[in-house]
Design an enzyme around this catalytic site. Structure first.
Site, PDB file in Angstrom:
ATOM      1  N   PHE A   1     -53.612 -10.385  40.374  1.00 43.38           N
ATOM      2  CA  PHE A   1     -54.440 -10.517  39.165  1.00 43.38           C
ATOM      3  C   PHE A   1     -54.080 -11.759  38.360  1.00 43.38           C
ATOM      4  CE2 PHE A   1     -51.098  -7.396  37.666  1.00 43.38           C
ATOM      5  CZ  PHE A   1     -50.441  -8.244  36.779  1.00 43.38           C
TER       6      PHE A   1
ATOM      7  N   ASN B   1     -47.777 -17.794  44.638  1.00 42.17           N
ATOM      8  CA  ASN B   1     -49.079 -17.412  44.095  1.00 42.17           C
ATOM      9  C   ASN B   1     -50.184 -18.153  44.843  1.00 42.17           C
ATOM     10  OD1 ASN B   1     -48.372 -15.635  41.899  1.00 42.17           O
ATOM     11  ND2 ASN B   1     -47.572 -17.414  40.816  1.00 42.17           N
TER      12      ASN B   1
ATOM     13  N   ARG C   1     -53.797  -5.768  46.087  1.00 39.23           N
ATOM     14  CA  ARG C   1     -53.078  -7.029  45.957  1.00 39.23           C
ATOM     15  C   ARG C   1     -52.595  -7.497  47.322  1.00 39.23           C
ATOM     16  NH1 ARG C   1     -47.696  -6.675  42.512  1.00 39.23           N
ATOM     17  NH2 ARG C   1     -46.799  -6.220  44.542  1.00 39.23           N
TER      18      ARG C   1
ATOM     19  N   HIS D   1     -46.639 -25.286  57.923  1.00 31.71           N
ATOM     20  CA  HIS D   1     -45.526 -24.622  57.231  1.00 31.71           C
ATOM     21  C   HIS D   1     -45.907 -23.215  56.781  1.00 31.71           C
ATOM     22  CE1 HIS D   1     -43.323 -28.291  57.557  1.00 31.71           C
ATOM     23  NE2 HIS D   1     -44.151 -28.958  56.787  1.00 31.71           N
TER      24      HIS D   1
ATOM     25  N   ILE E   1     -31.014  11.095  79.766  1.00 34.94           N
ATOM     26  CA  ILE E   1     -29.721  11.564  79.247  1.00 34.94           C
ATOM     27  C   ILE E   1     -28.584  11.106  80.160  1.00 34.94           C
ATOM     28  CG2 ILE E   1     -28.337  13.574  78.608  1.00 34.94           C
ATOM     29  CD1 ILE E   1     -30.758  13.006  76.790  1.00 34.94           C
TER      30      ILE E   1
ATOM     31  N   VAL F   1     -30.157  17.888  85.095  1.00 34.99           N
ATOM     32  CA  VAL F   1     -28.718  17.896  85.355  1.00 34.99           C
ATOM     33  C   VAL F   1     -28.485  17.479  86.800  1.00 34.99           C
ATOM     34  CG1 VAL F   1     -26.615  19.269  85.419  1.00 34.99           C
ATOM     35  CG2 VAL F   1     -28.358  19.737  83.669  1.00 34.99           C
TER      36      VAL F   1
ATOM     37  N   TYR G   1     -32.944 -25.178  68.329  1.00 34.52           N
ATOM     38  CA  TYR G   1     -32.343 -24.912  67.024  1.00 34.52           C
ATOM     39  C   TYR G   1     -33.333 -24.111  66.194  1.00 34.52           C
ATOM     40  CZ  TYR G   1     -34.998 -29.221  65.974  1.00 34.52           C
ATOM     41  OH  TYR G   1     -35.970 -30.183  65.862  1.00 34.52           O
TER      42      TYR G   1
ATOM     43  N   LYS H   1     -17.832   0.819  79.471  1.00 32.74           N
ATOM     44  CA  LYS H   1     -16.531   0.926  78.794  1.00 32.74           C
ATOM     45  C   LYS H   1     -15.398   0.549  79.737  1.00 32.74           C
ATOM     46  CE  LYS H   1     -13.417   4.118  76.413  1.00 32.74           C
ATOM     47  NZ  LYS H   1     -13.258   5.436  75.741  1.00 32.74           N
TER      48      LYS H   1
END
Length: 529
Positions: free
Chosen positions: A478, A423, A525, A281, A129, A68, A219, A140
């Site tokens: 699979f 795949n 997988r 790619h 804090i 504080v 870009y 603000k």
């Protein structure tokens, strides 16, 4: 709200003291009264700069180990008061609140504390804090108050004051306010993400991701798309941590493809073998290992020389001159490696447009972490695919078992398939890809495309037969039917690695036995979309 706002009183309270005394001296030279706290005040006094303690301003000492000190109406009133509102001005006069025109705050180093592996209590103590509260208040009220949260903006402030006779423009204050809110937002994101992990909350109700601008890009994937590159502050080696030694600025696609290449090549231990991955790619068009980087590169290049043109090359060892000479023989967009020797740098210097990136280390591919992508109206978040499989994790399901050489090729193919868009079908021979089928809607098509590429390369290299003859083949998921497996067998594959788990596993295993193939299941997988 006026355009120009004079700067008469400033509150400086920073954790990072970089540039603090230079800024304060410049402000003092303009007659600005300086308020400060704790360590910042001591630093300024040691530099001979007049400073008033916030405790003197508020009439309350810093307490509770510094928790504080700025949470007081005389601080927040000075930041929030509207100078052109009669009621606010009257309240300031009644309660002895003086306006604060500039707030300079950078926050407790919470992110650094977490990165160092500090314990829970230490991390909690490094949650700021008062700092975020003051930043939000000042930002603000940017119609009257200037807020600085980054050291790199100190020079811009001084230039602003020089250009406007000790005042700041509304445009400048708005820009600094936006930066300020982004900083507190990122800070809160870091705290909430750390806490979710610390308490074992895998799917917190709200999750926030934050980044810091690394560079603007000309870009995105296409010229009509705007783009930029942000870093998330992690210390994971890769494109974000890399130093660019030469070449044009990286494009959006360069960064994406280089990341894919580096993640793949990091699968291979440089202490065991040299490795090279060539990406086009976001898919590998060639991966090879060898006793040297040059041999690894040539094996990767010979998988698909056509696609390698204009590709991204990633290496798992520091780039040497001989390998650089070979890479420079064709047009290459980017080379990334954990270092580059003097010979390699000299050779690449002749290729002005070739980007050379060096990293501090390889990425730990088995490390935990999160991956996310945007979908319409939301974010998909998942754990990074850090799954690995070794010989002891595999289950032989056919009558024939792979021999030691086949097993080495199978595990190599499995590492590569993890980084191929589904795949995925990957043919491997002698620890080098000889055919890659990526991103097809049918696994059969992936097997056919990969085999066709191998046939074309055999013709180009003058080989009597494609290198898929006697190869190992990996499938990222699979085989739902025997057809894809049989296409691999027709291409000459001698052994297969796949996750297993299909309703028709028995049919696929029977087809492998009939074709004389050895096949192992991983139980894991590697879909990649």
């Amino acid at each position: 709200m006026t355009d120009l706002a004079p700067l008469r009183r400033a509150l400086l309270s920073v954790s990072d003291k970089t540039g603090l005394t230079d800024l304060a001296q410049a402000l003092a030279a303009r007659g600005v009264e300086i308020l400060s706290t704790g360590g910042s005040a001591r630093t300024l006094r040691e530099a001979g700069i007049a400073v008033r303690d916030v405790a003197d301003l508020t009439g309350f000492p810093e307490m509770m180990d510094g928790r504080v000190k700025t949470l007081h109406p005389k601080v927040h009133g000075g930041l929030l008061a509207l100078r052109d509102d009669a009621g606010h001005v009257a309240a300031m006069e009644e309660h002895g609140i003086a306006p604060i025109d500039l707030l300079v705050v950078n926050l407790y180093p919470f992110e650094d504390t977490v990165a160092k592996g500090a314990d829970y209590e230490t991390c909690i103590e490094n949650i700021d804090i008062g700092g975020p509260a003051m930043i939000r208040a000042a930002a603000k009220n940017h119609g009257h108050v200037t807020t600085l949260v980054d050291v790199e903006d100190y020079g811009a402030l001084l230039a602003e004051l020089e250009a406007n006779d000790g005042q700041t423009t509304l445009a400048f204050r708005r820009r600094m306010a936006q930066i300020a809110y982004a900083r507190t937002g990122a800070y809160d994101a870091a705290v909430s993400s750390w806490m979710a992990e610390a308490i074992g909350e895998a799917t917190p109700r709200r999750r926030v991701f934050a980044g810091t601008l690394a560079q603007g890009l000309r870009y995105g994937e296409n010229p009509h798309q705007g783009a930029a590159f942000y870093v998330d502050g992690s210390d994971r080696p890769g494109v974000a941590q890399a130093e660019q030694l030469q070449g044009k600025a990286l494009s959006y696609n360069n960064i994406n493809d280089t990341d894919a290449a580096f993640e793949l090549v990091s699968e291979f231990d440089p202490g065991v073998e040299a490795a090279c991955a060539i990406i086009k790619h976001a898919n590998p068009c060639g991966v090879g290992t060898g006793i040297s980087l040059l041999s690894a590169y040539r094996k990767a290049f010979d998988c698909d020389r056509t696609s390698a043109f204009g590709g991204i090359v990633a290496l798992n060892r520091p780039l040497d001159g001989a390998t650089a000479e070979a890479i420079a023989e064709i047009f290459t967009e980017v080379v990334i490696a954990p270092g580059a020797d003097a010979d390699a740098r000299t050779i690449f210097a002749r290729k002005k447009n070739l980007r050379l990136l060096v990293t501090p280390a390889l990425a730990a591919t088995d490390a935990p972490g999160l991956a996310w992508r945007q979908v319409s109206g939301g974010l998909l978040v998942q754990d990074r695919d850090n799954g690995v499989r070794g010989p002891d994790d595999l289950k032989v399901v056919t009558k024939k078992a792979p021999d030691a050489d086949q097993m080495a090729d199978l595990l190599f193919a499995w590492k590569v398939a993890k980084h191929v868009k589904s795949n995925a079908i990957v043919y491997v021979r002698d620890r080098a890809t000889v055919g890659v089928g990526a991103g097809q809607m049918s696994r059969v098509d992936s097997a056919l495309i990969a085999a066709k590429k191998a046939e074309r390369m055999a013709e180009d290299l003058g080989l009597p037969e494609p290198l898929t003859r006697g190869s190992a083949v990996a499938s990222d998921a699979f085989f739902p039917f025997p057809d894809g497996l049989l296409e691999a067998a027709a291409a000459g594959a001698s052994c297969v690695i796949q996750p297993g788990g299909s309703m028709r596993d028995d049919e696929v295993i029977a087809a492998a036995d009939e074709a004389g193939l050895a096949m192992v299941f991983t139980g894991m997988r590697h879909f990649r979309h």
